[in-house]
Design a protein around this motif. Structure first.
Motif, PDB file in Angstrom:
ATOM      1  N   MET A   1       0.821  -1.186   0.000  1.00 37.21           N
ATOM      2  CA  MET A   1       0.000   0.000   0.000  1.00 37.21           C
ATOM      3  C   MET A   1       0.869   1.255   0.000  1.00 37.21           C
ATOM      4  SD  MET A   1      -2.826   1.262   2.765  1.00 37.21           S
ATOM      5  CE  MET A   1      -1.650   1.615   4.037  1.00 37.21           C
ATOM      6  N   LEU A   2       1.953   1.242   0.744  1.00 38.87           N
ATOM      7  CA  LEU A   2       2.797   2.439   0.838  1.00 38.87           C
ATOM      8  C   LEU A   2       3.450   2.790  -0.489  1.00 38.87           C
ATOM      9  CD1 LEU A   2       4.527   1.862   4.292  1.00 38.87           C
ATOM     10  CD2 LEU A   2       2.571   3.337   3.749  1.00 38.87           C
ATOM     11  N   ALA A   3       3.701   1.790  -1.332  1.00 37.09           N
ATOM     12  CA  ALA A   3       4.371   2.040  -2.605  1.00 37.09           C
ATOM     13  C   ALA A   3       3.395   2.159  -3.769  1.00 37.09           C
ATOM     14  CB  ALA A   3       5.374   0.925  -2.885  1.00 37.09           C
ATOM     15  N   ALA A   4       2.113   1.925  -3.542  1.00 30.55           N
ATOM     16  CA  ALA A   4       1.138   1.997  -4.634  1.00 30.55           C
ATOM     17  C   ALA A   4       1.133   3.396  -5.235  1.00 30.55           C
ATOM     18  CB  ALA A   4      -0.253   1.640  -4.127  1.00 30.55           C
ATOM     19  N   PRO A   5       1.153   3.479  -6.566  1.00 28.85           N
ATOM     20  CA  PRO A   5       1.191   4.799  -7.189  1.00 28.85           C
ATOM     21  C   PRO A   5      -0.068   5.620  -6.942  1.00 28.85           C
ATOM     22  CG  PRO A   5       1.068   3.075  -8.851  1.00 28.85           C
ATOM     23  CD  PRO A   5       1.225   2.404  -7.527  1.00 28.85           C
ATOM     24  N   GLY A   6      -1.201   4.981  -6.788  1.00 28.27           N
ATOM     25  CA  GLY A   6      -2.442   5.699  -6.543  1.00 28.27           C
ATOM     26  C   GLY A   6      -3.298   4.949  -5.543  1.00 28.27           C
ATOM     27  N   LEU A   7      -4.013   5.680  -4.733  1.00 30.04           N
ATOM     28  CA  LEU A   7      -4.905   5.087  -3.751  1.00 30.04           C
ATOM     29  C   LEU A   7      -6.240   5.811  -3.805  1.00 30.04           C
ATOM     30  CD1 LEU A   7      -2.461   4.878  -0.719  1.00 30.04           C
ATOM     31  CD2 LEU A   7      -3.150   2.997  -2.209  1.00 30.04           C
ATOM     32  N   GLY A   8      -7.327   5.071  -3.670  1.00 34.27           N
ATOM     33  CA  GLY A   8      -8.655   5.652  -3.598  1.00 34.27           C
ATOM     34  C   GLY A   8      -9.244   5.370  -2.233  1.00 34.27           C
ATOM     35  N   GLY A   9     -10.494   5.708  -2.056  1.00 36.04           N
ATOM     36  CA  GLY A   9     -11.146   5.533  -0.768  1.00 36.04           C
ATOM     37  C   GLY A   9     -10.926   6.754   0.096  1.00 36.04           C
ATOM     38  N   ARG A  10     -11.660   6.805   1.177  1.00 31.97           N
ATOM     39  CA  ARG A  10     -11.612   8.005   2.020  1.00 31.97           C
ATOM     40  C   ARG A  10     -10.242   8.245   2.638  1.00 31.97           C
ATOM     41  NH1 ARG A  10     -17.065   9.085   5.168  1.00 31.97           N
ATOM     42  NH2 ARG A  10     -18.115   9.990   3.394  1.00 31.97           N
ATOM     43  N   ALA A  11      -9.552   7.186   3.047  1.00 33.22           N
ATOM     44  CA  ALA A  11      -8.230   7.368   3.654  1.00 33.22           C
ATOM     45  C   ALA A  11      -7.120   7.423   2.612  1.00 33.22           C
ATOM     46  CB  ALA A  11      -7.943   6.253   4.658  1.00 33.22           C
ATOM     47  N   GLY A  12      -7.401   6.988   1.382  1.00 30.90           N
ATOM     48  CA  GLY A  12      -6.385   6.965   0.334  1.00 30.90           C
ATOM     49  C   GLY A  12      -5.794   8.321   0.033  1.00 30.90           C
ATOM     50  N   ALA A  13      -6.652   9.321  -0.118  1.00 28.49           N
ATOM     51  CA  ALA A  13      -6.165  10.675  -0.424  1.00 28.49           C
ATOM     52  C   ALA A  13      -5.305  11.218   0.706  1.00 28.49           C
ATOM     53  CB  ALA A  13      -7.352  11.603  -0.681  1.00 28.49           C
ATOM     54  N   GLU A  14      -5.686  10.911   1.926  1.00 28.62           N
ATOM     55  CA  GLU A  14      -4.917  11.358   3.090  1.00 28.62           C
ATOM     56  C   GLU A  14      -3.526  10.727   3.097  1.00 28.62           C
ATOM     57  OE1 GLU A  14      -5.200  10.969   7.936  1.00 28.62           O
ATOM     58  OE2 GLU A  14      -7.039  10.794   6.769  1.00 28.62           O
ATOM     59  N   ILE A  15      -3.472   9.432   2.785  1.00 27.39           N
ATOM     60  CA  ILE A  15      -2.189   8.729   2.768  1.00 27.39           C
ATOM     61  C   ILE A  15      -1.292   9.286   1.672  1.00 27.39           C
ATOM     62  CG2 ILE A  15      -1.095   6.505   2.258  1.00 27.39           C
ATOM     63  CD1 ILE A  15      -3.504   5.236   3.755  1.00 27.39           C
ATOM     64  N   VAL A  39       3.935   1.459  12.327  1.00 26.21           N
ATOM     65  CA  VAL A  39       3.639   0.383  13.287  1.00 26.21           C
ATOM     66  C   VAL A  39       3.965   0.844  14.703  1.00 26.21           C
ATOM     67  CG1 VAL A  39       4.333  -1.930  14.051  1.00 26.21           C
ATOM     68  CG2 VAL A  39       3.859  -1.496  11.627  1.00 26.21           C
ATOM     69  N   ASP A  40       5.112   1.483  14.867  1.00 23.44           N
ATOM     70  CA  ASP A  40       5.509   1.979  16.192  1.00 23.44           C
ATOM     71  C   ASP A  40       4.539   3.042  16.710  1.00 23.44           C
ATOM     72  OD1 ASP A  40       7.651   0.261  16.130  1.00 23.44           O
ATOM     73  OD2 ASP A  40       9.138   1.805  15.655  1.00 23.44           O
ATOM     74  N   ALA A  41       3.891   3.753  15.792  1.00 26.32           N
ATOM     75  CA  ALA A  41       2.911   4.771  16.183  1.00 26.32           C
ATOM     76  C   ALA A  41       1.545   4.161  16.505  1.00 26.32           C
ATOM     77  CB  ALA A  41       2.768   5.806  15.074  1.00 26.32           C
ATOM     78  N   GLY A  42       1.440   2.833  16.365  1.00 25.09           N
ATOM     79  CA  GLY A  42       0.194   2.157  16.730  1.00 25.09           C
ATOM     80  C   GLY A  42      -0.762   1.896  15.583  1.00 25.09           C
ATOM     81  N   LEU A  43      -0.301   2.039  14.352  1.00 25.52           N
ATOM     82  CA  LEU A  43      -1.155   1.782  13.204  1.00 25.52           C
ATOM     83  C   LEU A  43      -1.602   0.326  13.178  1.00 25.52           C
ATOM     84  CD1 LEU A  43      -2.261   2.708  10.353  1.00 25.52           C
ATOM     85  CD2 LEU A  43      -0.195   1.637   9.467  1.00 25.52           C
ATOM     86  N   VAL A  44      -2.889   0.120  12.990  1.00 26.82           N
ATOM     87  CA  VAL A  44      -3.436  -1.212  12.771  1.00 26.82           C
ATOM     88  C   VAL A  44      -3.900  -1.231  11.328  1.00 26.82           C
ATOM     89  CG1 VAL A  44      -5.242  -2.849  13.400  1.00 26.82           C
ATOM     90  CG2 VAL A  44      -4.173  -1.455  15.163  1.00 26.82           C
ATOM     91  N   LEU A  45      -3.341  -2.128  10.537  1.00 30.57           N
ATOM     92  CA  LEU A  45      -3.682  -2.216   9.126  1.00 30.57           C
ATOM     93  C   LEU A  45      -4.461  -3.490   8.876  1.00 30.57           C
ATOM     94  CD1 LEU A  45      -3.361  -1.070   6.240  1.00 30.57           C
ATOM     95  CD2 LEU A  45      -1.283  -2.454   6.057  1.00 30.57           C
ATOM     96  N   GLY A  46      -5.656  -3.334   8.343  1.00 26.38           N
ATOM     97  CA  GLY A  46      -6.464  -4.483   7.947  1.00 26.38           C
ATOM     98  C   GLY A  46      -6.352  -4.660   6.448  1.00 26.38           C
ATOM     99  N   VAL A  47      -6.140  -5.885   6.014  1.00 28.31           N
ATOM    100  CA  VAL A  47      -5.991  -6.188   4.597  1.00 28.31           C
ATOM    101  C   VAL A  47      -7.070  -7.185   4.206  1.00 28.31           C
ATOM    102  CG1 VAL A  47      -4.419  -7.118   2.854  1.00 28.31           C
ATOM    103  CG2 VAL A  47      -3.503  -5.842   4.785  1.00 28.31           C
ATOM    104  N   CYS A  48      -7.755  -6.894   3.099  1.00 26.12           N
ATOM    105  CA  CYS A  48      -8.771  -7.825   2.611  1.00 26.12           C
ATOM    106  C   CYS A  48      -8.835  -7.743   1.091  1.00 26.12           C
ATOM    107  CB  CYS A  48     -10.128  -7.529   3.237  1.00 26.12           C
ATOM    108  SG  CYS A  48     -10.646  -5.825   3.045  1.00 26.12           S
TER     109      CYS A  48
END
Length: 149
Positions: A1-15, A39-48
C-alpha cells in the motif's frame, strides 16, 4: 500500500498527501523505515480482498474498538463508507467482479424490490470504487509515477 502509485477511498487521499515520496535505490529501505514508523505509532492495518483498512477507532464505520476493526461488521459496503478505507489498483479485480455480479442480479425479474434496491446500492459502490481506482491510476500516469521517477 505504501508504494502503490495511486490510492482511492476516504483514507487513500490522506495517505497520498502525507506519505514521503520514495525514490531511487533506497526505495525498499525507505519503505521499511516508514512502515516501521507507522507500526511503532500504533497503526493497525487491515488487509482484505476489497481494500485496506488504515484503522483509527474514532473513524471506524464497523464500530471497532481500541484493538482494531470489528470482524463481525467488516464487509465491503461498510468499508466503502468508512474514513479508514483505502483501495488501490490491486483491488480493482474484486470491484469489477462485484460490478458484474450486481448487474447480473438486476437482470433477474423475480427478485423482491428490497433485494433489487440492495443490488443497486452495491452496484453503485462497485462503480464508485472502480472510478476512484481508475482516477488515481490516470492521475499518476499523467503526472508521472513518483515511485519510479
Amino acid at each position: 500500500m505504501l508504494a502503490a502509485p495511486g490510492l482511492g477511498g476516504r483514507a487513500g487521499a490522506e495517505i497520498i498527501a502525507k506519505r514521503p515520496r520514495f525514490r531511487g535505490a533506497r526505495l525498499k529501505q525507505d519503505l521499511k523505515s516508514y512502515a516501521r514508523l507507522l507500526v511503532d505509532a500504533g497503526l493497525v492495518l487491515g488487509v482484505c480482498d476489497w481494500g485496506f483498512c488504515v484503522y483509527r477507532e474514532e473513524h471506524s464505520a464497523c464500530l471497532g474498538n481500541a484493538v482494531g476493526p470489528n470482524p463481525a461488521r467488516r464487509e465491503p459496503s461498510t468499508c466503502t463508507h468508512c474514513r479508514n478505507f483505502v483501495v488501490s489498483v490491486q483491488h480493482r479485480p474484486y470491484w469489477v467482479e462485484q460490478l458484474r455480479r450486481h448487474e447480473a442480479l438486476l437482470n433477474e425479474p423475480a427478485l423482491p424490490m428490497q433485494t433489487l434496491r440492495i443490488a443497486r446500492e452495491r452496484l453503485e459502490e462497485a462503480r464508485s470504487m472502480i472510478r476512484a481506482i481508475d482516477a488515481e491510476a490516470n492521475k499518476e500516469s499523467t503526472h508521472g509515477d513518483p515511485i519510479n521517477s
